[in-house]
Motif scaffolding. Structure first.
Motif, PDB file in Angstrom:
ATOM      1  N   GLY A 126      39.155  26.151  24.513  1.00 42.73           N
ATOM      2  CA  GLY A 126      39.130  26.228  26.011  1.00 42.73           C
ATOM      3  C   GLY A 126      39.814  25.281  26.674  1.00 42.73           C
ATOM      4  O   GLY A 126      39.997  25.489  27.729  1.00 42.73           O
ATOM      5  N   LYS A 127      39.562  24.012  26.262  1.00 43.87           N
ATOM      6  CA  LYS A 127      39.840  22.855  26.856  1.00 43.87           C
ATOM      7  C   LYS A 127      41.580  22.560  26.979  1.00 43.87           C
ATOM      8  O   LYS A 127      41.998  22.864  26.130  1.00 43.87           O
ATOM      9  CB  LYS A 127      39.232  21.509  26.341  1.00 43.87           C
ATOM     10  CG  LYS A 127      39.213  20.439  27.241  1.00 43.87           C
ATOM     11  CD  LYS A 127      38.495  19.110  26.355  1.00 43.87           C
ATOM     12  CE  LYS A 127      38.294  18.116  27.478  1.00 43.87           C
ATOM     13  NZ  LYS A 127      39.350  17.360  27.670  1.00 43.87           N
ATOM     14  N   VAL A 128      41.893  22.391  28.106  1.00 46.13           N
ATOM     15  CA  VAL A 128      43.257  22.076  28.525  1.00 46.13           C
ATOM     16  C   VAL A 128      43.627  20.808  29.176  1.00 46.13           C
ATOM     17  O   VAL A 128      42.849  20.651  30.238  1.00 46.13           O
ATOM     18  CB  VAL A 128      43.999  23.156  29.291  1.00 46.13           C
ATOM     19  CG1 VAL A 128      45.458  22.933  29.150  1.00 46.13           C
ATOM     20  CG2 VAL A 128      43.763  24.689  28.482  1.00 46.13           C
ATOM     21  N   ASN A 129      44.394  19.969  28.435  1.00 47.52           N
ATOM     22  CA  ASN A 129      44.413  18.557  29.274  1.00 47.52           C
ATOM     23  C   ASN A 129      45.662  18.285  29.720  1.00 47.52           C
ATOM     24  O   ASN A 129      46.506  19.170  29.770  1.00 47.52           O
ATOM     25  CB  ASN A 129      44.392  17.550  27.909  1.00 47.52           C
ATOM     26  CG  ASN A 129      43.301  17.526  27.208  1.00 47.52           C
ATOM     27  OD1 ASN A 129      41.936  17.822  28.105  1.00 47.52           O
ATOM     28  ND2 ASN A 129      42.719  17.210  26.307  1.00 47.52           N
ATOM     29  N   LEU A 134      47.885  22.370  36.883  1.00 52.54           N
ATOM     30  CA  LEU A 134      49.277  22.066  36.049  1.00 52.54           C
ATOM     31  C   LEU A 134      49.461  23.199  35.347  1.00 52.54           C
ATOM     32  O   LEU A 134      48.565  23.763  34.627  1.00 52.54           O
ATOM     33  CB  LEU A 134      48.815  20.792  35.506  1.00 52.54           C
ATOM     34  CG  LEU A 134      48.861  19.622  36.098  1.00 52.54           C
ATOM     35  CD1 LEU A 134      48.347  18.257  35.286  1.00 52.54           C
ATOM     36  CD2 LEU A 134      50.271  19.299  36.859  1.00 52.54           C
ATOM     37  N   PRO A 135      50.694  23.520  34.839  1.00 48.97           N
ATOM     38  CA  PRO A 135      50.901  24.639  33.863  1.00 48.97           C
ATOM     39  C   PRO A 135      50.206  24.205  32.555  1.00 48.97           C
ATOM     40  O   PRO A 135      50.243  22.947  32.019  1.00 48.97           O
ATOM     41  CB  PRO A 135      52.508  24.567  33.502  1.00 48.97           C
ATOM     42  CG  PRO A 135      53.095  23.977  34.853  1.00 48.97           C
ATOM     43  CD  PRO A 135      51.801  23.053  35.515  1.00 48.97           C
ATOM     44  N   ALA A 136      49.460  25.052  31.735  1.00 49.97           N
ATOM     45  CA  ALA A 136      48.952  24.712  30.584  1.00 49.97           C
ATOM     46  C   ALA A 136      49.967  24.872  29.418  1.00 49.97           C
ATOM     47  O   ALA A 136      50.573  25.661  29.380  1.00 49.97           O
ATOM     48  CB  ALA A 136      47.838  25.886  30.207  1.00 49.97           C
ATOM     49  N   LYS A 137      49.899  23.651  28.766  1.00 54.90           N
ATOM     50  CA  LYS A 137      51.228  23.198  27.778  1.00 54.90           C
ATOM     51  C   LYS A 137      50.644  23.534  26.260  1.00 54.90           C
ATOM     52  O   LYS A 137      51.178  23.901  25.355  1.00 54.90           O
ATOM     53  CB  LYS A 137      51.905  21.992  28.030  1.00 54.90           C
ATOM     54  CG  LYS A 137      52.547  22.276  29.377  1.00 54.90           C
ATOM     55  CD  LYS A 137      53.727  23.293  29.437  1.00 54.90           C
ATOM     56  CE  LYS A 137      54.595  23.672  30.278  1.00 54.90           C
ATOM     57  NZ  LYS A 137      55.385  24.704  30.151  1.00 54.90           N
ATOM     58  N   LEU A 165      44.228  15.186  40.747  1.00 55.59           N
ATOM     59  CA  LEU A 165      44.139  16.416  41.617  1.00 55.59           C
ATOM     60  C   LEU A 165      44.021  17.737  40.942  1.00 55.59           C
ATOM     61  O   LEU A 165      43.226  18.819  41.383  1.00 55.59           O
ATOM     62  CB  LEU A 165      45.263  16.587  42.446  1.00 55.59           C
ATOM     63  CG  LEU A 165      45.765  15.674  43.430  1.00 55.59           C
ATOM     64  CD1 LEU A 165      46.878  15.927  44.107  1.00 55.59           C
ATOM     65  CD2 LEU A 165      44.541  15.528  44.540  1.00 55.59           C
ATOM     66  N   SER A 166      44.287  17.861  39.618  1.00 52.74           N
ATOM     67  CA  SER A 166      44.047  18.860  38.575  1.00 52.74           C
ATOM     68  C   SER A 166      42.929  18.787  37.700  1.00 52.74           C
ATOM     69  O   SER A 166      42.568  19.873  36.800  1.00 52.74           O
ATOM     70  CB  SER A 166      45.174  18.860  37.806  1.00 52.74           C
ATOM     71  OG  SER A 166      45.285  18.087  36.926  1.00 52.74           O
ATOM     72  N   GLY A 172      35.803  18.882  38.421  1.00 54.90           N
ATOM     73  CA  GLY A 172      36.843  17.916  39.048  1.00 54.90           C
ATOM     74  C   GLY A 172      37.301  18.337  40.431  1.00 54.90           C
ATOM     75  O   GLY A 172      36.543  19.183  41.108  1.00 54.90           O
ATOM     76  N   LEU A 173      38.143  17.874  40.852  1.00 51.98           N
ATOM     77  CA  LEU A 173      38.818  18.284  42.110  1.00 51.98           C
ATOM     78  C   LEU A 173      39.318  19.421  42.216  1.00 51.98           C
ATOM     79  O   LEU A 173      39.156  20.241  43.146  1.00 51.98           O
ATOM     80  CB  LEU A 173      39.818  17.259  42.538  1.00 51.98           C
ATOM     81  CG  LEU A 173      39.442  15.814  42.899  1.00 51.98           C
ATOM     82  CD1 LEU A 173      40.452  14.765  43.298  1.00 51.98           C
ATOM     83  CD2 LEU A 173      38.269  15.689  43.992  1.00 51.98           C
TER      84      LEU A 173
END
Length: 474
Positions: free
Chosen positions: A320-323, A308-311, A295-296, A302-303
């Motif tokens: 800039g990629k956040v997984n 989700l909180p960026a951690k 969902l994130s 993507g959808l």
């Protein structure tokens, strides 16, 4: 160095060591894991030894002064953090846990000797086998200590499970009127709310909570007093009657005596049942994590229904990629628990005749599984669930372009005609509403009803965040 003897011969023991020859042999024989015996298992062992000394003293079988020193030694050890240098044996060991049992016996004896001004290893006065281990066998002390340790480790797991359930319930309320598309087989289905998703996630966790508590009940029944294979050999009647109540007083746990000590020594079905409930919990957490990652997904291709909180930075090469690192770690803990359950099942099945020799790997797997699942739920709640936000514009766009409204048309124009409209919408890129408004088969009131999202998604809330179906008004 000091020299100690057993039936196999003599060994040199470090002079400063509180353990003795049996522990020294185990260190040589089991260089398997860098993880020593679990502190909670040691703690439970110490409590058992304390209860045994008190019970043997009141039965008249153990000199009261010796019992007093054993009790004092256990209290000293229990009043401080468990010193793993005293208990260094690998948590994977042969001998059905005998090495762990003897390690505790030796440490207690040597601490007691030191408190009386005697040298470590002077077992003529306080003996690890004859005094500390009186009326006991590894057959009954090891599984009893393991169960007590599990009971204590389950408390924080159940607390964190409830915290996670509450967090999901809060999100179910927060998103109770945030509409989105539901999906089956990853294809558009019918509208729902984002709150429905959180509600659907918390329900299995409620069932997991009940299953774990039911499995936990079996852990309170101990086989202490059974001695070797549950035969009760070298155990007084007084000890068999009083050991578990005395231990219950020390541990503050509602422990009970097994009715059939012979059966209780052999039987590990309760541990296997507990493992199964933990595996089911792991499955529930993994399902939630899978959905969160999907969902994130995005942020462009993507959808991207939720954020989700960026951690942490997600890539060492892609700026800039956040997984979704939190769901990913929860998935991995779940996979681990699946493996633990397979190990526990295999180890329980492999027992032969009057004793299962593989309890060490069973308890090791359960301890690790419980602790890792507890930590996984904590980080999932704090670092993911609590900070989730919705992308309302994206959700509204998906609903507007969806052909799911064709389902609401079927009572009016039939399945085939509704399917034709849906296919035309997909082919032309026009919304289903645009196409339906050109059709003469719908009245204005029908169109209003078909495309009114609130009528499609019936979402009245109960205290449990569930759905209530209302009959249509006449």
């Amino acid at each position: 160095m000091r020299t100690e003897s057993d039936s196999l011969g003599q060994l040199n023991i470090p002079k400063t060591a509180y353990y003795g020859i049996h522990t020294q042999r185990a260190l040589h024989n089991f260089p398997i894991s860098s993880q020593p015996t679990h502190p909670e298992l040691i703690r439970a062992f110490l409590e058992i030894k304390q209860a045994a000394a008190k019970t043997n003293a009141t039965s008249g079988n153990l000199d009261r002064s010796v019992a007093k020193h054993i009790v004092s030694a256990t209290k000293t050890l229990l009043n401080n953090p468990i010193d793993l240098s005293m208990f260094p044996i690998s948590d994977i060991q042969g001998g059905a846990g005998t090495s762990a049992n003897m390690n505790v016996n030796e440490v207690i004896a040597n601490v007691a000797l030191e408190q009386t001004g005697r040298a470590r290893g002077d077992y003529a006065y306080i003996n690890p086998n004859d005094d500390v281990n009186m009326a006991q066998s590894t057959n009954d002390t090891y599984p009893s200590a393991g169960k007590i340790a599990l009971l204590r480790l389950l408390d924080p797991l159940l607390l964190e499970l409830q915290n996670l359930i509450d967090a999901l319930g809060n999100k179910a309320d927060e998103f109770s009127t945030t509409y989105k598309m539901g999906r089956t087989q990853l294809q558009d289905a019918v509208p729902m709310t984002l709150g429905n998703s959180f509600h659907a996630w918390l329900k299995p966790l409620l069932r997991d909570d009940l299953r774990i508590k039911t499995a936990r009940d079996a852990l309170y029944m101990l086989n202490l007093g059974g001695s070797a294979i549950g035969s009760g050999i070298n155990v007084s009647y007084h000890y068999q009657v009083h050991i578990v109540p005395n231990l219950a007083g020390i541990t503050k746990l509602p422990l009970t005596q097994a009715h059939d000590l012979f059966d209780a020594t052999q039987n590990l079905d309760g541990l296997v049942a507990l493992s199964g409930t933990l595996k089911t919990l792991a499955m529930s957490l993994s399902k939630i994590s899978n959905d969160l990652r999907l969902l994130s997904s995005g942020p462009r291709s993507g959808l991207l229904e939720i954020n989700l909180p960026a951690k942490q930075a997600g890539s060492s090469i892609m700026p800039g990629k956040v997984n979704p690192v939190i769901p990913e770690v929860v998935n991995q803990v779940a996979f681990e628990m699946f493996g633990f359950d397979a190990t526990i099942t295999a180890a329980a099945e492999a027992g032969q005749l009057e004793l299962n020799a593989f309890e060490p790997i069973i308890f090791r797997s359960l301890f690790a599984g419980i602790e890792h699942l507890t930590s996984a739920m904590t980080t999932l709640r704090l670092n993911a669930i609590d900070g989730i936000t919705s992308n309302k514009s994206r959700l509204a766009q998906d609903i507007d372009l969806s052909v799911s409204f064709a389902t609401a048309m079927t009572p009016i124009i039939g399945y085939q005609e509704a399917a034709k409209l849906a296919k035309e919408s997909i082919r032309t890129g026009k919304s289903l509403r645009q196409l339906a408004e050109k059709k003469s088969c719908f009245t204005p009131d029908q169109l209003t009803h078909i495309f009114k999202i609130e009528d499609i998604v019936i979402n009245a809330r109960t205290p449990e965040h569930g759905l209530v179906l209302h009959a249509p008004t006449q």
